[in-house]
Design a protein around this motif. Structure first.
Motif, mmCIF file in Angstrom:
data_model
loop_
_atom_site.group_PDB
_atom_site.id
_atom_site.type_symbol
_atom_site.label_atom_id
_atom_site.label_comp_id
_atom_site.label_asym_id
_atom_site.label_seq_id
_atom_site.Cartn_x
_atom_site.Cartn_y
_atom_site.Cartn_z
ATOM 1 N N GLY A 159 0.815 -1.207 0.000
ATOM 2 C CA GLY A 159 0.000 0.000 0.000
ATOM 3 C C GLY A 159 0.844 1.250 0.000
ATOM 4 O O GLY A 159 2.073 1.195 0.077
ATOM 5 N N ARG A 160 0.167 2.385 -0.072
ATOM 6 C CA ARG A 160 0.842 3.681 -0.109
ATOM 7 C C ARG A 160 1.521 3.951 1.236
ATOM 8 O O ARG A 160 1.134 3.368 2.253
ATOM 9 N N PRO A 161 2.496 4.863 1.247
ATOM 10 C CA PRO A 161 3.101 5.236 2.533
ATOM 11 C C PRO A 161 2.017 5.697 3.518
ATOM 12 O O PRO A 161 1.064 6.359 3.107
ATOM 13 N N ASN A 162 2.153 5.289 4.771
ATOM 14 C CA ASN A 162 1.268 5.750 5.850
ATOM 15 C C ASN A 162 -0.115 5.106 5.905
ATOM 16 O O ASN A 162 -0.960 5.536 6.693
ATOM 17 N N ALA A 163 -0.377 4.101 5.062
ATOM 18 C CA ALA A 163 -1.702 3.480 5.070
ATOM 19 C C ALA A 163 -1.932 2.668 6.352
ATOM 20 O O ALA A 163 -3.071 2.433 6.752
ATOM 21 N N GLY A 164 -0.826 2.249 7.002
ATOM 22 C CA GLY A 164 -0.957 1.465 8.236
ATOM 23 C C GLY A 164 -0.464 0.030 8.089
ATOM 24 O O GLY A 164 -0.848 -0.851 8.865
ATOM 25 N N LYS A 165 0.420 -0.210 7.124
ATOM 26 C CA LYS A 165 0.918 -1.567 6.862
ATOM 27 C C LYS A 165 1.655 -2.137 8.077
ATOM 28 O O LYS A 165 1.395 -3.251 8.510
ATOM 29 N N SER A 166 2.588 -1.345 8.618
ATOM 30 C CA SER A 166 3.395 -1.851 9.732
ATOM 31 C C SER A 166 2.549 -2.012 10.991
ATOM 32 O O SER A 166 2.756 -2.946 11.771
ATOM 33 N N THR A 167 1.588 -1.107 11.182
ATOM 34 C CA THR A 167 0.687 -1.226 12.332
ATOM 35 C C THR A 167 -0.098 -2.529 12.234
ATOM 36 O O THR A 167 -0.277 -3.241 13.230
ATOM 37 N N LEU A 168 -0.523 -2.869 11.020
ATOM 38 C CA LEU A 168 -1.279 -4.112 10.817
ATOM 39 C C LEU A 168 -0.396 -5.331 11.087
ATOM 40 O O LEU A 168 -0.829 -6.275 11.765
ATOM 41 N N ILE A 218 8.767 -0.749 13.016
ATOM 42 C CA ILE A 218 8.588 0.564 13.622
ATOM 43 C C ILE A 218 7.506 1.326 12.862
ATOM 44 O O ILE A 218 7.235 1.069 11.691
ATOM 45 N N ILE A 219 6.888 2.264 13.586
ATOM 46 C CA ILE A 219 5.716 2.963 13.050
ATOM 47 C C ILE A 219 5.894 4.450 13.290
ATOM 48 O O ILE A 219 6.383 4.850 14.346
ATOM 49 N N SER A 220 5.505 5.260 12.320
ATOM 50 C CA SER A 220 5.489 6.696 12.591
ATOM 51 C C SER A 220 4.531 7.386 11.636
ATOM 52 O O SER A 220 4.188 6.841 10.596
ATOM 53 N N THR A 240 8.659 5.258 6.539
ATOM 54 C CA THR A 240 9.305 4.800 7.768
ATOM 55 C C THR A 240 9.952 3.431 7.539
ATOM 56 O O THR A 240 11.076 3.188 7.958
ATOM 57 N N THR A 241 9.218 2.544 6.868
ATOM 58 C CA THR A 241 9.710 1.177 6.632
ATOM 59 C C THR A 241 10.590 1.156 5.385
ATOM 60 O O THR A 241 10.171 1.629 4.331
ATOM 61 N N ARG A 242 11.795 0.621 5.518
ATOM 62 C CA ARG A 242 12.710 0.608 4.373
ATOM 63 C C ARG A 242 12.980 -0.794 3.843
ATOM 64 O O ARG A 242 13.458 -0.956 2.729
ATOM 65 N N LEU A 296 -9.745 -1.712 4.121
ATOM 66 C CA LEU A 296 -10.040 -0.289 4.350
ATOM 67 C C LEU A 296 -9.695 0.012 5.792
ATOM 68 O O LEU A 296 -10.462 -0.317 6.705
ATOM 69 N N ASN A 297 -8.541 0.614 5.993
ATOM 70 C CA ASN A 297 -8.006 0.794 7.343
ATOM 71 C C ASN A 297 -8.427 2.148 7.939
ATOM 72 O O ASN A 297 -8.888 3.025 7.237
ATOM 73 N N LYS A 298 -8.236 2.257 9.236
ATOM 74 C CA LYS A 298 -8.477 3.480 10.015
ATOM 75 C C LYS A 298 -9.971 3.790 10.150
ATOM 76 O O LYS A 298 -10.368 4.954 10.219
ATOM 77 N N SER A 337 -9.603 -1.588 11.631
ATOM 78 C CA SER A 337 -8.714 -0.605 12.250
ATOM 79 C C SER A 337 -7.525 -1.363 12.815
ATOM 80 O O SER A 337 -7.659 -2.102 13.784
ATOM 81 N N ALA A 338 -6.370 -1.175 12.185
ATOM 82 C CA ALA A 338 -5.163 -1.871 12.652
ATOM 83 C C ALA A 338 -4.794 -1.370 14.040
ATOM 84 O O ALA A 338 -4.396 -2.139 14.902
ATOM 85 N N ARG A 339 -4.964 -0.059 14.252
ATOM 86 C CA ARG A 339 -4.546 0.513 15.532
ATOM 87 C C ARG A 339 -5.451 0.059 16.667
ATOM 88 O O ARG A 339 -4.985 -0.273 17.747
ATOM 89 N N LYS A 340 -6.767 0.004 16.419
ATOM 90 C CA LYS A 340 -7.714 -0.395 17.475
ATOM 91 C C LYS A 340 -8.021 -1.891 17.439
ATOM 92 O O LYS A 340 -8.910 -2.366 18.139
#
Ligand code: GDP
Ligand code: MG
Length: 336
Positions: A12-21, A32-34, A39-41, A142-144, A175-178
């Motif tokens: 997915g695009r940067p910041n979509a929440g891949k690493s959080t998921l 790591i998440i920011s 952020t992810t390389r 569909l995240n967030k 919601s990956a975060r919740k």
């Protein structure tokens, strides 16, 4: 009873929440998440065990007149988190996109994750074209949705937009975060993986070496504490990693590209470096479960993001697999 297993790529695009998921599904902080993009390389592997016969939580097996829920299949999901898909403009960006391609190679299922609060379907076309070429099935995540505050209606136009772009196997709001919607996701993923044996031992959660995770924890603190170009121009290399019985000694070099960035990273009376070091050390101690002595150095390596050799030096897979002598960073000054 069947067991399903396979490789599942989170794209997915940067910041979509891949690493959080990834972290939410594995239940460990592997990536790591920011809020800062890119952020992810590297591609990051996380292993999820899905037990067989997961009964629904509130069901009493002794109670009669209960509609029996069908038994669920168990399995092992090998997740691969990837750098956000973007147009690269330097060696680092090109390396990140080659990490995406390597993750896609041979994977059984793609999870395309999008920020449901943003209209960005056109930007995901590139990923979908890759998926189409490979013939790999794709789920749209569909995240967030926590940000929609219960207003699921808002998802409909986005879903319709994406439906016009690709024939998705599933569309799953979450919601990956919740940690909402993750059970449904795991179930659908397992259903779509081939029958087979586990790829990794049951207690393994990742293939990343501890020293790389340490470098990432340090980089995460830099992402938190600095802004503008500094976090993007920073790379961390572990120079010493000595495990003792009571204490692990770690020395890491923080590379940046200019003297001005170095001044920011060090800070007045080295305040910034101390802050980054203390916060990182506490996290590293938590991860390793031992006391850590952490030494940080800031070094300037002009234009390193444009140096193919230096970018490769940061890649732990290369470091492990390197048959020849690793490239010395000192030799790379002014390399383009
Ligand atoms: P990546 O670049 O796709 O790996 O995205 P990250 O996982 O690093 O997340 C980017 C930002 O989105 C971070 O600030 C996350 O905390 C945030 N984020 C991720 N998932 C969710 C979610 O489900 N809800 C909300 N509100 N924020 C999220
Ligand atoms: Mg990420």
């Amino acid at each position: 009873m069947t067991f399903h297993s396979g490789f599942v790529c989170i794209l997915g695009r940067p910041n979509a929440g891949k690493s959080t998921l990834l972290n939410a599904l594995v239940g460990e902080k592997l990536a790591i998440i920011s809020p800062k993009p890119q952020t992810t390389r590297n591609r990051i592997l996380g292993i999820v065990q899905v037990p067989k016969n997961r009964g629904p939580k509130n069901q009493d097996p002794k109670k009669k007149n209960q509609v029996p829920k069908k038994k669920k299949t168990g399995g092992q999901i090998v997740l691969i988190d990837t750098p956000g898909v973007h147009k690269p403009d330097n060696s680092l960006g090109r390396k990140m996109m080659s990490e995406v391609r390597e993750a896609l190679d041979g994977c059984d299922l793609i999870l395309l994750i999008v920020d449901a609060t943003r209209r960005s379907a056109a930007e995901d076309q590139f990923v979908l074209n890759m998926a189409k070429r490979l013939g790999t099935p794709v789920f749209l995540l569909l995240n967030k949705i926590d940000l929609l505050r219960g207003d699921k209606q808002k998802l409909l136009p986005i879903m319709n937009e994406y439906r016009g772009l690709h024939d998705f196997k599933e569309m799953i709001p979450l919601s990956a975060r919740k940690r909402q919607g993750l059970d449904v996701l795991l179930e659908k993923v397992i259903e779509n993986l081939p029958e087979g044996q586990p790829y990794f031992a049951e207690d393994q959660v990742t293939d990343q070496p501890a020293r790389f995770m340490v470098a990432e924890i340090i980089r995460e603190q830099i992402l938190i504490e600095t802004s503008e170009e500094v976090p993007h121009a920073t790379g961390v290399l572990i120079e010493q990693f000595e495990e003792g019985k009571k204490l692990t000694r770690i020395a890491a070099a923080i590379y940046c590209e200019r003297d001005g960035q170095k001044r920011i990273l060090v800070g007045k009376q080295a305040q910034m470096l101390k802050k980054i070091g203390t916060a990182a050390r506490m996290q590293i101690e938590k991860m390793l479960g031992v006391k850590v002595f952490l030494e940080l150095f800031v070094k300037v390596q002009a234009n390193w993001r444009n140096s193919h050799a230096f970018v490769e030096e940061l890649d732990w897979r290369r470091q492990l697999g390197a048959a020849s002598e690793p490239v010395k960073v000192e030799e790379l000054t002014n390399h383009r």
